[in-house]
Design a protein around this motif. Structure first.
Motif: not given
Length: 223
Positions: A156-171, A173-186
């Motif tokens: 995007e046109r401004e530098p990135l600062q944060s990211a999130s990644l989520v994967v729902m598995g069976a039952d 339950l999230c198998d992945v639930d990760l966040r980078i809330d503030r970073s120069e290279d999220p």
């Protein structure tokens, strides 16, 4: 201003999404997931719309157009909203309001939906779909490949600062639930965090489902 990718794996039945933006803490604002769908509210986002979308999806018997309509009808100033729904099965639905900043819009793949606004180029969203489709391995790794491709294609046109990644598995339950809330290279940091997490994720699933036979903390951390 945000770009995001929702994807599904027909082989495992899992759903997930990844999102990155130029402001902090995107994981608190963009994206929600249930057993049967992923929903997005972004651009000038309203996180309250996520649960409205999920409820609309369930109440309609799994209709993504009904879920999208529920979010759009509930939105204040829908012309500022970018909304999306990826169901476990069937075609996704999406809306990009007229006030969303260009480059903006959606791209749809066989098992994926990409949304973005205020993007650096018109190739960002197709690049995300193509990379996700071409990637192999765990759904989370395929989603990460998609967002990396979007960053390389213009981000995007401004530098990135944060990211999130989520994967729902069976039952449910999230198998992945990760966040980078503030970073120069999220996105780079998300890749490092995912590489650390994936070998440990099965052990934490066992802890939820069968705690008597779960590995110890020391065993988990050694993986």
């Amino acid at each position: 201003m945000t770009f995001s990718l929702a994807g599904r794996c027909l082989e495992t039945g899992r759903l997930g999404y990844v999102v990155a933006t130029s402001s902090v803490c995107v994981g608190a604002r963009v994206g929600a997931i249930s057993r049967d769908c992923v929903v997005f509210s972004q651009a000038r986002t309203d996180p309250r719309l996520h649960q409205i979308g999920i409820k609309g999806f369930d109440a309609s018997g799994g209709n993504p157009d009904a879920a999208l309509r529920a979010m759009r009808d509930a939105a204040v100033a829908p012309h500022w909203r970018q909304l999306g729904v990826l169901p476990r099965n069937g075609d996704p639905a999406h809306h990009t309001g007229s006030s969303c900043l260009d480059h903006c819009g959606a791209a749809v793949g066989k098992d994926a939906l990409a949304l973005g606004n205020f993007l650096g180029s018109a190739t960002v969203l197709p690049a995300m779909i193509d990379a996700f489709t071409a990637a192999n391995g765990d759904l989370a790794e395929r989603l990460l490949a998609g967002i990396r491709a979007g960053e390389a294609a213009g981000s995007e046109r401004e530098p990135l600062q944060s990211a999130s990644l989520v994967v729902m598995g069976a039952d449910e339950l999230c198998d992945v639930d990760l966040r980078i809330d503030r970073s120069e290279d999220p996105i780079m940091e998300m890749g490092e965090l995912l590489a650390d997490w994936l070998p440990k994720a099965p052990a934490y699933r066992i802890r939820a489902l069968d705690p008597d036979n779960a590995p110890s903390s020391a065993e988990v951390e050694s993986r």
